[in-house]
Motif scaffolding. Structure first.
Motif, PDB file in Angstrom:
ATOM      1  N   UNK A   1      67.165  36.932  61.544  1.00 50.85           N
ATOM      2  CA  UNK A   1      65.993  37.091  62.404  1.00 50.85           C
ATOM      3  C   UNK A   1      64.941  37.953  61.716  1.00 50.85           C
ATOM      4  N   UNK A   2      65.390  38.973  60.978  1.00 53.25           N
ATOM      5  CA  UNK A   2      64.441  39.837  60.263  1.00 53.25           C
ATOM      6  C   UNK A   2      63.763  39.072  59.141  1.00 53.25           C
ATOM      7  N   UNK A   3      64.539  38.226  58.452  1.00 56.88           N
ATOM      8  CA  UNK A   3      63.969  37.381  57.396  1.00 56.88           C
ATOM      9  C   UNK A   3      62.965  36.407  58.004  1.00 56.88           C
ATOM     10  N   UNK A   4      63.321  35.851  59.165  1.00 55.68           N
ATOM     11  CA  UNK A   4      62.416  34.920  59.853  1.00 55.68           C
ATOM     12  C   UNK A   4      61.129  35.619  60.266  1.00 55.68           C
ATOM     13  N   UNK A   5      61.249  36.876  60.707  1.00 58.60           N
ATOM     14  CA  UNK A   5      60.062  37.644  61.105  1.00 58.60           C
ATOM     15  C   UNK A   5      59.116  37.813  59.917  1.00 58.60           C
ATOM     16  N   UNK A   6      59.674  38.141  58.755  1.00 59.28           N
ATOM     17  CA  UNK A   6      58.842  38.309  57.562  1.00 59.28           C
ATOM     18  C   UNK A   6      58.225  36.981  57.143  1.00 59.28           C
ATOM     19  N   UNK A   7      58.978  35.882  57.314  1.00 60.52           N
ATOM     20  CA  UNK A   7      58.454  34.559  56.961  1.00 60.52           C
ATOM     21  C   UNK A   7      57.282  34.173  57.858  1.00 60.52           C
TER      22      UNK A   7
ATOM     23  N   UNK B   1      66.625  43.938  65.965  1.00 59.90           N
ATOM     24  CA  UNK B   1      67.120  45.283  66.224  1.00 59.90           C
ATOM     25  C   UNK B   1      67.951  45.357  67.497  1.00 59.90           C
ATOM     26  N   UNK B   2      67.472  44.722  68.560  1.00 60.56           N
ATOM     27  CA  UNK B   2      68.189  44.776  69.839  1.00 60.56           C
ATOM     28  C   UNK B   2      69.557  44.121  69.711  1.00 60.56           C
ATOM     29  N   UNK B   3      69.609  42.943  69.086  1.00 61.04           N
ATOM     30  CA  UNK B   3      70.882  42.239  68.946  1.00 61.04           C
ATOM     31  C   UNK B   3      71.832  42.973  68.000  1.00 61.04           C
ATOM     32  N   UNK B   4      71.280  43.637  66.980  1.00 63.56           N
ATOM     33  CA  UNK B   4      72.123  44.417  66.083  1.00 63.56           C
ATOM     34  C   UNK B   4      72.772  45.584  66.831  1.00 63.56           C
ATOM     35  N   UNK B   5      72.006  46.203  67.713  1.00 66.12           N
ATOM     36  CA  UNK B   5      72.555  47.299  68.525  1.00 66.12           C
ATOM     37  C   UNK B   5      73.659  46.773  69.435  1.00 66.12           C
ATOM     38  N   UNK B   6      73.443  45.590  70.031  1.00 69.87           N
ATOM     39  CA  UNK B   6      74.453  45.005  70.911  1.00 69.87           C
ATOM     40  C   UNK B   6      75.698  44.606  70.127  1.00 69.87           C
TER      41      UNK B   6
END
Length: 272
Positions: free
Chosen positions: A48-54, A212-217
Motif C-alpha cells: 500500500x505504501x508503494x502504491x501511495x508513492x506510485x 499505517x493503520x493496517x500495519x498497527x492492526x
C-alpha cells in the motif's frame, strides 16, 4: 420527459442534502469500509505504501504534462510546491543519516521534480501564475510544525536534532497541500489537470494512511511501540489521518464531477 437518474447521481444528491455531521459520519464509515476491503484484498500491506508513492508519481506526471503541454501554471499554488520541497529536503536528509533505503531514491526523484515545477512557475510561466489567489501565509504552518516537532519527536537513539527534523517533515507533509486548496477555493473553478493532480494526492494520502493503520492492526499495536514511546507514535498516525481528511472533501466533489461528465470542477463555497 425527465431523464432517469442514475443510482450514483441519486446517492450523490441524497448525500449533498445531508447536514455536515451526517456527511462527516458517512465519510468515516466509508473510510472504515475501504480499510476493511483493503485488508482482505491486499495480502502484503507494505504494498500500500508503494502504491501511495506510485499514485503520487502519477499526480506529479500529470502536473508536468500540464506545464509542458499547456504552457500555463494557472490554478497551481507555488507555496504548496515550496512546502513540498521543504519537507522532502528534510526527509531526504533524515533518510541519508538515519535509514537509507529505496524510498530515499524515490523521495529524491520527487524532490528534483518538485524543484523543476517551482522553477517553471517562478520563471518560465510566471505570467500565468495567480499570485493574488495564492495568498496562504506558509509561516502559519511552518512555525507550528517546527514548534510541535521540538516537543513531540521520535525517542530513538539518533541525534536530537535529527529526531526533530524527522518529526518536522512528518507534520509539514500533513498540511503542505493547504495553500493549493486555498487557491482552488479562491478561484472556485478548477481546471482538469490541476484537479487530477490534487485527486492523486488524495488517493496517495489515503493509501499511505491505510498502510499505517493496517500495519498497527496486523502487529496488534506493537508497531506503535517500535516507533518509540510518548506521544510520537500517536502523532504519526494522526498526521496520516489529517492528510487524508484535508483532501477528502475535494475528492468527493472530484468523483461527483467525473461521474457527472464535467470536465471542469466547480467548488461550492466552504469546501476548503
Amino acid at each position: 420527459m425527465r431523464a432517469q437518474k442514475t443510482p450514483i447521481h441519486a446517492v450523490s444528491t441524497w448525500v449533498r442534502r445531508q447536514p455536515p455531521k451526517v456527511k462527516a459520519f458517512l465519510a468515516v464509515v466509508s473510510g472504515m469500509a475501504a480499510l476493511v476491503l483493503l485488508r482482505f484484498i491486499v495480502h502484503d500491506h507494505d504494498n500500500l505504501f508503494v502504491a501511495a508513492e506510485a499514485v503520487h508519481s502519477i499526480g506529479i506526471s500529470v502536473l508536468i504534462y500540464k506545464l509542458m503541454k499547456e504552457k500555463t501554471c494557472a490554478g497551481l499554488s507555488l507555496k504548496s510546491q515550496e512546502l513540498t520541497a521543504i519537507f522532502l529536503a528534510v526527509r531526504l536528509y533524515c533518510s541519508f543519516v538515519m535509514e537509507y533505503d529505496i524510498h530515499t531514491l524515490l523521495d529524491l526523484a520527487t524532490f528534483l521534480t518538485t524543484l523543476w515545477v517551482i522553477y517553471m512557475i517562478r520563471f518560465n510561466l510566471k505570467s500565468s501564475y495567480m499570485e493574488d489567489k495564492d495568498n496562504f501565509a506558509i509561516y502559519y504552518v511552518v512555525i507550528p510544525c517546527a514548534v510541535l516537532a521540538l516537543f513531540i519527536h521520535p525517542s530513538t537513539s539518533h541525534h536530537f536534532l535529527n529526531r526533530i527534523f524527522w518529526a518536522f517533515c512528518v507534520y509539514l507533509e500533513a498540511v503542505s497541500v493547504l495553500p493549493q486548496l486555498r487557491v482552488m477555493q479562491n478561484t472556485k473553478i478548477v481546471e482538469p489537470f490541476t484537479a487530477h493532480y490534487v485527486f492523486a494526492l488524495g488517493v496517495a494520502r489515503f493509501l499511505s494512511c491505510a498502510h499505517w493503520v493496517l500495519q498497527v492492526l496486523d502487529t496488534r499495536g506493537h508497531l506503535l511501540v517500535a516507533l518509540g514511546y510518548g506521544l510520537w507514535p500517536s502523532m504519526v498516525l494522526i498526521s496520516e489521518i489529517v492528510q487524508t481528511f484535508i483532501l477528502a472533501d475535494f475528492c468527493y466533489y472530484y468523483v461527483k464531477s467525473v461521474f457527472g461528465g464535467q470536465l471542469v470542477l466547480r467548488l461550492p463555497s466552504g469546501v476548503v
